[in-house]
Design a protein around this motif. Structure first.
Motif, PDB file in Angstrom:
ATOM      1  N   LEU A 108      -6.519  22.778  -5.376  1.00  0.00           N
ATOM      2  CA  LEU A 108      -5.660  21.983  -6.255  1.00  0.00           C
ATOM      3  C   LEU A 108      -5.585  20.564  -5.745  1.00  0.00           C
ATOM      4  O   LEU A 108      -5.260  20.345  -4.588  1.00  0.00           O
ATOM      5  CB  LEU A 108      -4.261  22.620  -6.313  1.00  0.00           C
ATOM      6  CG  LEU A 108      -3.203  21.963  -7.192  1.00  0.00           C
ATOM      7  CD1 LEU A 108      -2.301  23.033  -7.817  1.00  0.00           C
ATOM      8  CD2 LEU A 108      -2.359  21.006  -6.359  1.00  0.00           C
ATOM      9  N   ASP A 109      -5.909  19.590  -6.569  1.00  0.00           N
ATOM     10  CA  ASP A 109      -5.863  18.133  -6.411  1.00  0.00           C
ATOM     11  C   ASP A 109      -7.278  17.587  -6.388  1.00  0.00           C
ATOM     12  O   ASP A 109      -8.256  18.308  -6.638  1.00  0.00           O
ATOM     13  CB  ASP A 109      -5.070  17.674  -5.178  1.00  0.00           C
ATOM     14  CG  ASP A 109      -5.818  17.794  -3.844  1.00  0.00           C
ATOM     15  OD1 ASP A 109      -6.936  18.328  -3.826  1.00  0.00           O
ATOM     16  OD2 ASP A 109      -5.273  17.351  -2.800  1.00  0.00           O
ATOM     17  N   ALA A 110      -7.414  16.306  -6.108  1.00  0.00           N
ATOM     18  CA  ALA A 110      -8.714  15.672  -5.878  1.00  0.00           C
ATOM     19  C   ALA A 110      -8.614  14.854  -4.600  1.00  0.00           C
ATOM     20  O   ALA A 110      -7.727  14.002  -4.472  1.00  0.00           O
ATOM     21  CB  ALA A 110      -9.108  14.775  -7.050  1.00  0.00           C
ATOM     22  N   LEU A 111      -9.488  15.136  -3.655  1.00  0.00           N
ATOM     23  CA  LEU A 111      -9.561  14.381  -2.409  1.00  0.00           C
ATOM     24  C   LEU A 111     -10.609  13.288  -2.550  1.00  0.00           C
ATOM     25  O   LEU A 111     -11.649  13.489  -3.183  1.00  0.00           O
ATOM     26  CB  LEU A 111      -9.936  15.294  -1.247  1.00  0.00           C
ATOM     27  CG  LEU A 111      -8.893  16.342  -0.840  1.00  0.00           C
ATOM     28  CD1 LEU A 111      -9.481  17.277   0.209  1.00  0.00           C
ATOM     29  CD2 LEU A 111      -7.628  15.677  -0.318  1.00  0.00           C
ATOM     30  N   ALA A 112     -10.339  12.142  -1.930  1.00  0.00           N
ATOM     31  CA  ALA A 112     -11.210  10.990  -2.127  1.00  0.00           C
ATOM     32  C   ALA A 112     -11.410  10.204  -0.842  1.00  0.00           C
ATOM     33  O   ALA A 112     -10.560  10.220   0.061  1.00  0.00           O
ATOM     34  CB  ALA A 112     -10.633  10.069  -3.206  1.00  0.00           C
ATOM     35  N   THR A 113     -12.527   9.511  -0.795  1.00  0.00           N
ATOM     36  CA  THR A 113     -12.768   8.495   0.215  1.00  0.00           C
ATOM     37  C   THR A 113     -12.500   7.128  -0.417  1.00  0.00           C
ATOM     38  O   THR A 113     -12.455   6.995  -1.647  1.00  0.00           O
ATOM     39  CB  THR A 113     -14.216   8.545   0.725  1.00  0.00           C
ATOM     40  OG1 THR A 113     -15.113   8.394  -0.394  1.00  0.00           O
ATOM     41  CG2 THR A 113     -14.504   9.873   1.411  1.00  0.00           C
ATOM     42  N   VAL A 114     -12.342   6.125   0.419  1.00  0.00           N
ATOM     43  CA  VAL A 114     -12.068   4.769  -0.071  1.00  0.00           C
ATOM     44  C   VAL A 114     -13.371   3.990  -0.091  1.00  0.00           C
ATOM     45  O   VAL A 114     -13.994   3.763   0.943  1.00  0.00           O
ATOM     46  CB  VAL A 114     -11.027   4.066   0.816  1.00  0.00           C
ATOM     47  CG1 VAL A 114     -10.770   2.651   0.306  1.00  0.00           C
ATOM     48  CG2 VAL A 114      -9.727   4.864   0.856  1.00  0.00           C
ATOM     49  N   GLU A 115     -13.775   3.593  -1.278  1.00  0.00           N
ATOM     50  CA  GLU A 115     -15.010   2.823  -1.446  1.00  0.00           C
ATOM     51  C   GLU A 115     -14.780   1.333  -1.281  1.00  0.00           C
ATOM     52  O   GLU A 115     -15.660   0.615  -0.810  1.00  0.00           O
ATOM     53  CB  GLU A 115     -15.622   3.097  -2.824  1.00  0.00           C
ATOM     54  CG  GLU A 115     -16.193   4.481  -2.971  1.00  0.00           C
ATOM     55  CD  GLU A 115     -17.350   4.737  -2.025  1.00  0.00           C
ATOM     56  OE1 GLU A 115     -18.251   3.874  -1.940  1.00  0.00           O
ATOM     57  OE2 GLU A 115     -17.340   5.782  -1.350  1.00  0.00           O
ATOM     58  N   HIS A 116     -13.590   0.880  -1.674  1.00  0.00           N
ATOM     59  CA  HIS A 116     -13.276  -0.544  -1.551  1.00  0.00           C
ATOM     60  C   HIS A 116     -11.787  -0.693  -1.341  1.00  0.00           C
ATOM     61  O   HIS A 116     -10.992  -0.111  -2.084  1.00  0.00           O
ATOM     62  CB  HIS A 116     -13.712  -1.314  -2.802  1.00  0.00           C
ATOM     63  CG  HIS A 116     -13.621  -2.806  -2.648  1.00  0.00           C
ATOM     64  ND1 HIS A 116     -12.447  -3.500  -2.857  1.00  0.00           N
ATOM     65  CD2 HIS A 116     -14.539  -3.735  -2.276  1.00  0.00           C
ATOM     66  CE1 HIS A 116     -12.649  -4.796  -2.636  1.00  0.00           C
ATOM     67  NE2 HIS A 116     -13.909  -4.961  -2.286  1.00  0.00           N
ATOM     68  N   PRO A 117     -11.365  -1.459  -0.321  1.00  0.00           N
ATOM     69  CA  PRO A 117      -9.927  -1.650  -0.081  1.00  0.00           C
ATOM     70  C   PRO A 117      -9.261  -2.372  -1.244  1.00  0.00           C
ATOM     71  O   PRO A 117      -9.903  -3.081  -2.030  1.00  0.00           O
ATOM     72  CB  PRO A 117      -9.893  -2.507   1.190  1.00  0.00           C
ATOM     73  CG  PRO A 117     -11.244  -2.361   1.810  1.00  0.00           C
ATOM     74  CD  PRO A 117     -12.198  -2.149   0.683  1.00  0.00           C
ATOM     75  N   GLY A 118      -7.966  -2.215  -1.335  1.00  0.00           N
ATOM     76  CA  GLY A 118      -7.213  -2.892  -2.380  1.00  0.00           C
ATOM     77  C   GLY A 118      -5.790  -2.391  -2.398  1.00  0.00           C
ATOM     78  O   GLY A 118      -5.329  -1.706  -1.495  1.00  0.00           O
ATOM     79  N   ARG A 119      -5.113  -2.717  -3.454  1.00  0.00           N
ATOM     80  CA  ARG A 119      -3.694  -2.378  -3.597  1.00  0.00           C
ATOM     81  C   ARG A 119      -3.529  -1.382  -4.738  1.00  0.00           C
ATOM     82  O   ARG A 119      -4.255  -1.424  -5.729  1.00  0.00           O
ATOM     83  CB  ARG A 119      -2.904  -3.658  -3.889  1.00  0.00           C
ATOM     84  CG  ARG A 119      -1.424  -3.472  -4.071  1.00  0.00           C
ATOM     85  CD  ARG A 119      -0.738  -4.820  -4.213  1.00  0.00           C
ATOM     86  NE  ARG A 119      -0.853  -5.604  -2.985  1.00  0.00           N
ATOM     87  CZ  ARG A 119      -0.405  -6.839  -2.836  1.00  0.00           C
ATOM     88  NH1 ARG A 119       0.163  -7.458  -3.867  1.00  0.00           N
ATOM     89  NH2 ARG A 119      -0.518  -7.462  -1.685  1.00  0.00           N
ATOM     90  N   ILE A 120      -2.573  -0.468  -4.580  1.00  0.00           N
ATOM     91  CA  ILE A 120      -2.195   0.442  -5.659  1.00  0.00           C
ATOM     92  C   ILE A 120      -0.695   0.291  -5.878  1.00  0.00           C
ATOM     93  O   ILE A 120       0.078   0.280  -4.925  1.00  0.00           O
ATOM     94  CB  ILE A 120      -2.539   1.908  -5.328  1.00  0.00           C
ATOM     95  CG1 ILE A 120      -4.034   2.064  -5.025  1.00  0.00           C
ATOM     96  CG2 ILE A 120      -2.151   2.816  -6.489  1.00  0.00           C
ATOM     97  CD1 ILE A 120      -4.424   3.470  -4.603  1.00  0.00           C
ATOM     98  N   ARG A 121      -0.301   0.190  -7.147  1.00  0.00           N
ATOM     99  CA  ARG A 121       1.100   0.003  -7.507  1.00  0.00           C
ATOM    100  C   ARG A 121       1.521   1.046  -8.532  1.00  0.00           C
ATOM    101  O   ARG A 121       0.679   1.560  -9.290  1.00  0.00           O
ATOM    102  CB  ARG A 121       1.303  -1.390  -8.112  1.00  0.00           C
ATOM    103  CG  ARG A 121       0.935  -2.543  -7.199  1.00  0.00           C
ATOM    104  CD  ARG A 121       0.809  -3.831  -7.963  1.00  0.00           C
ATOM    105  NE  ARG A 121      -0.366  -3.796  -8.843  1.00  0.00           N
ATOM    106  CZ  ARG A 121      -0.774  -4.835  -9.578  1.00  0.00           C
ATOM    107  NH1 ARG A 121      -0.083  -5.963  -9.558  1.00  0.00           N
ATOM    108  NH2 ARG A 121      -1.841  -4.727 -10.332  1.00  0.00           N
TER     109      ARG A 121
END
Length: 275
Positions: free
Chosen positions: A226-239
């Motif tokens: 259950l869910d989706a796991l991810a790697t970070v391809e490009h830094p940035g901001r999430i709001r």
């Protein structure tokens, strides 16, 4: 072509691994994940980190989930809170008394990662609503599954829609644009696989009573994943309020990332998600 799949409804950071998290309005994301996420852990005298399970790196330490932690704008040290929500003045002294172990301390991450595997977890409201319907006897909210991002999906979105994202890139922003004609506005992720859930999903924590039936329902319906796991391809901001847009899947103009390809090669040998 980009496909807008939902809106960021809640953001969570877990400054101390396996303790309750900290809700956020905005967060910076780098290659390691959300800034400060699981940056600290309870470490024992053998160098193992407190968790909900026993593995080569982790030691099961019951009771951690009844605690909570917060960084706020600080990264140099978390605030720890007891099961009643009161601030702890001396985290190490408190943890030793609370866990009844004299060999534990609060430790910042160094050479050994505090993550079980991948740094970012995304869960949809569609899947969360399915859990609520499947286990009406249990009190369910996203804290059971410890995602970093709860994504509000449109009505009619099927449960476990996260499976459709694997091998695809997603980016966050106000307009659902994407990495065309320059860098995206927000962080960009590559979705790889789902977390394999354990008994921790039903473990009691403040406001959420013990509910082992949750894991049983997920196991019967979706092989405990259950869910989706991810790697970070490009830094940035999430709001809060950001849109999440997905790029093309492999075979439809997309590409398979090294992390996703490696996990495919190992198949079920990939470890579970982070707690």
């Amino acid at each position: 072509m980009a496909e807008i799949i939902g809106v960021v409804e809640r953001l969570w950071r877990y400054p101390v691994k396996s303790t309750g998290g900290e809700p956020l309005d905005v967060v910076e994301v780098d290659e390691r994940g959300l800034a400060g996420d699981r940056l600290y852990a309870v470490r024992d005298g053998a160098g193992k980190f407190g968790s909900g399970k026993n593995t080569r790196r982790f030691r099961r330490m019951d009771g951690l989930l009844r605690l909570s932690s917060r960084l706020g704008s600080r990264i140099d040290g978390p605030e720890l809170f007891d099961p009643l929500g009161g601030p702890v003045g001396d985290p190490n002294a408190f943890l030793r008394a609370y866990l009844e172990r004299d060999d534990v301390e609060l430790a910042r991450e160094d050479a050994v990662s505090h993550f079980d595997q991948l740094p970012v977890s995304v869960l949809t409201t569609a899947t969360l609503d399915w859990v609520r319907a499947a286990v009406p006897s249990a009190v369910v909210d996203e804290r059971r599954f410890r995602p970093n991002i709860l994504l509000r999906t449109p009505p009619g979105t099927p449960a476990f829609v996260e499976d459709d994202w694997f091998g695809r890139e997603g980016w966050f922003g106000r307009d659902g644009g994407g990495p065309t004609g320059g860098e995206p506005e927000g962080a960009r992720l590559t979705f790889v696989r789902s977390s394999e859930r354990c008994a921790m999903t039903g473990t009691a924590q403040p406001g959420l009573p013990h509910a082992p039936e949750i894991l049983k329902a997920i196991a019967q319906a979706h092989d405990t994943r259950l869910d989706a796991l991810a790697t970070v391809e490009h830094p940035g901001r999430i709001r809060l309020g950001d849109l999440l847009a997905l790029g093309s899947a492999p075979g439809r103009g997309g590409r398979r990332t090294p992390a996703q390809a490696a996990c495919r090669t190992r198949q079920n040998g990939c470890p579970a998600g982070s707690v």
